[in-house]
Design an enzyme around this catalytic site. Structure first.
Site, PDB file in Angstrom:
ATOM      1  N   HIS A   1       7.110   6.916  10.698  1.00 27.61           N
ATOM      2  CA  HIS A   1       6.478   6.795   9.386  1.00 27.61           C
ATOM      3  C   HIS A   1       5.872   8.179   9.102  1.00 27.61           C
ATOM      4  CE1 HIS A   1       4.628   5.219   5.920  1.00 27.61           C
ATOM      5  NE2 HIS A   1       3.664   4.484   6.443  1.00 27.61           N
TER       6      HIS A   1
ATOM      7  N   ARG B   1       0.820  -1.212   0.000  1.00 27.21           N
ATOM      8  CA  ARG B   1       0.000   0.000   0.000  1.00 27.21           C
ATOM      9  C   ARG B   1       0.856   1.265   0.000  1.00 27.21           C
ATOM     10  NH1 ARG B   1      -2.363   1.782   4.162  1.00 27.21           N
ATOM     11  NH2 ARG B   1      -1.267   0.209   5.362  1.00 27.21           N
ATOM     12  N   THR B   2       1.809   1.312   0.906  1.00 28.36           N
ATOM     13  CA  THR B   2       2.672   2.494   1.010  1.00 28.36           C
ATOM     14  C   THR B   2       3.502   2.669  -0.257  1.00 28.36           C
ATOM     15  OG1 THR B   2       2.787   2.172   3.390  1.00 28.36           O
ATOM     16  CG2 THR B   2       4.454   3.589   2.429  1.00 28.36           C
TER      17      THR B   2
ATOM     18  N   LYS C   1      23.184 -10.766  -0.341  1.00 31.48           N
ATOM     19  CA  LYS C   1      24.538 -11.307  -0.524  1.00 31.48           C
ATOM     20  C   LYS C   1      25.514 -10.692   0.462  1.00 31.48           C
ATOM     21  CE  LYS C   1      23.654 -11.596  -5.477  1.00 31.48           C
ATOM     22  NZ  LYS C   1      23.760 -10.599  -6.558  1.00 31.48           N
TER      23      LYS C   1
ATOM     24  N   ARG D   1      11.751   1.945   2.892  1.00 29.19           N
ATOM     25  CA  ARG D   1      11.163   1.277   4.050  1.00 29.19           C
ATOM     26  C   ARG D   1      12.114   0.176   4.473  1.00 29.19           C
ATOM     27  NH1 ARG D   1       5.671   1.098   5.573  1.00 29.19           N
ATOM     28  NH2 ARG D   1       5.209  -0.511   7.076  1.00 29.19           N
TER      29      ARG D   1
END
Ligand SMILES: [Zn+2]
Lengths: 155, 304
Positions: free
Chosen positions: B130, B52-53, B81, B102
């Site tokens: 956020h 959604r974000t 890695k 994020r």
């Protein structure tokens, strides 16, 4: 200022330099590391597990011909706030320095938050000091969580 | 050290900047498709998935005429890695004009903002911050109430762990609100935030029952009460139905009242509320796109 010759000398006196006294024995090697004493070339003497009425067991460091800047000294504030620093000139204590806790601290301790990025990558920790009394607590500049004195984990 | 202006924490902006973002978001709502980025490249780095974000940001970027590069989960990146976050950000900041990221670890965005030479927008770092969610919440409040000032706001549900609630408190404290805090005792607002409210002279009242509060407030901000947050499952069973909003509870609420929720919801807002004109959470999500357009254009000094 007093003459330190009066007491029984367990660790030999220095002519000029700095004496850091009243270090809890368990913290001696951390203090050595934080002050980077391994990089100093002048004579350094240590005493550890010495008798102390206040601490039970204390350590002492005597560093010849070395005089710390205040911000260097302050680095040990979160580790040994009770330590005493004396400046020695010609075998006499000419000044006692007060250790004051700085506003910001880099390195020295880890953030207690297991989800903090600094505990997962090789990142220098950065804190702002949010309270000093009675115990110091540090707010992480990354995860914004506050670490209390009892959770300090010295690097 | 980077000199680019980033948005990592809600406290990175001051009051004037909050208001600036509100003003810009309204402009983008009026006219959303504007080629201000003109082909500039934005990196969208989702070290953990949040569809959604991510889509909200990518919609905002596309509406501004920008291009998106990046990844939507960690599996496809070289981090798996063993590449450090430092190197990943250092390299990708050479490829783009701004980074949206994020990350599951707290402080990851702050650290990245120090490493990158382009602005970084934090789209969530673990349970920490956020900030674009908070700004879109504020835009939704402004839009529905005509102001951010002097509002009565009920914060309901998990006030202990809910980062959206904490950030909203931090940002709204500049606008003389009154807060009604409705939560089970186990999930009450942490003292740290109560102290901030007290120090800011903001009245707040703690409740465990939600019905008594609903009729008094301008904004109802719902959050989810999650079972896994309870140490005592008996306590959860006892309280789980106390923080569920049903349409019949809204009868005597104020005409201007609106219900917000950061979404996704589970059952804390019953589906019968959706048709009520006071239900605002889907429009709130839509406002997120305009708010993110505003933030991107502000950080890049685009002439919006
Ligand atoms: Zn941290």
């Amino acid at each position: 200022m007093g003459n330190i010759q009066g007491k029984q000398m367990v660790v030999s006196a220095i002519k000029n330099g700095t004496v850091i006294d009243h270090i809890p024995s368990k913290s001696l090697f951390k203090v050595i590391s934080i002050l980077k004493l391994e990089d100093i070339n002048t004579q350094i003497t240590f005493g550890i597990n010495l008798e102390s009425q206040k601490l039970g067991s204390k350590a002492i460091i005597k560093i010849a011909d070395k005089f710390f800047e205040q911000d260097e000294i302050n680095k040990i504030a979160i580790l040994v706030p009770e330590a005493k620093l004396s400046i020695i000139k010609d075998y006499q204590v000419v000044e006692k320095k007060v250790i004051t806790c700085p506003e910001k601290i880099q390195g020295i301790t880890r953030c207690f938050n297991p989800k903090c990025i600094t505990n997962h990558q090789n990142i220098l920790t950065k804190f702002s000091v949010v309270s000093k009394m009675p115990n110091i607590s540090l707010k992480c500049e990354y995860c914004e969580k506050t670490t209390d004195f009892e959770h300090f984990n010295f690097i | 050290m980077s000199t680019a202006r980033s948005l990592v924490s809600i406290s990175d902006f001051d009051v004037e900047e909050y208001l600036k973002i509100m003003e810009l978001a309204a402009k983008f709502e009026a006219n959303s498709y504007r080629n201000l980025l003109n082909g500039r490249v934005i990196a969208s780095l989702f070290f953990e998935p949040s569809t959604r974000t991510r889509l909200s940001f990518e919609s905002a970027i596309n509406r501004l005429g920008g291009r998106v590069i990046g990844f939507s989960d960690i599996e496809t990146t070289s981090t798996t890695k063993g590449e450090t976050l430092h190197d990943t950000i250092k390299i990708i900041s050479n490829y783009c004009d701004l980074i949206v990221m994020r990350h599951p670890l707290e402080g990851a965005a702050k650290y990245s903002s120090e490493v990158a030479n382009v602005p970084v927008i934090n789209a969530g770092d673990g349970a920490n911050q956020h900030p674009t969610q908070t700004l879109l919440d504020m835009y939704s409040i402004t839009k529905t109430q005509g102001t951010l000032e002097n509002l009565s706001i009920a914060l309901i549900g998990d006030l202990k762990y809910g980062r959206t609630v904490h950030s909203l408190i931090m940002a709204m404290r500049y606008f003389k609100p009154t807060f009604h805090l409705v939560a089970p005792p186990e999930l009450a607002l942490p003292n740290e935030y109560k102290q901030i409210l007290t120090a800011s002279n903001i009245p707040f009242y703690e409740h465990t029952d939600m019905q008594s509060v609903l009729n008094e407030v301008d904004i109802v901000y719902m959050t989810r009460v999650q079972k896994e947050r309870f140490s005592d499952l008996m306590e959860y069973e006892k309280t789980k139905n106390s923080y569920i909003l049903r349409n019949d509870m809204l009868e005597k609420t104020k005409p201007n009242m609106k219900i917000l929720h950061p979404l996704p919801r589970v059952n804390e807002i019953q589906p019968d509320v959706d048709a009520n004109p006071k239900a605002y959470y889907f429009e709130q999500a839509r406002n997120g796109v305009f708010t993110r357009q505003a933030i991107i254009s502000y950080l890049l000094n685009l002439n919006a």
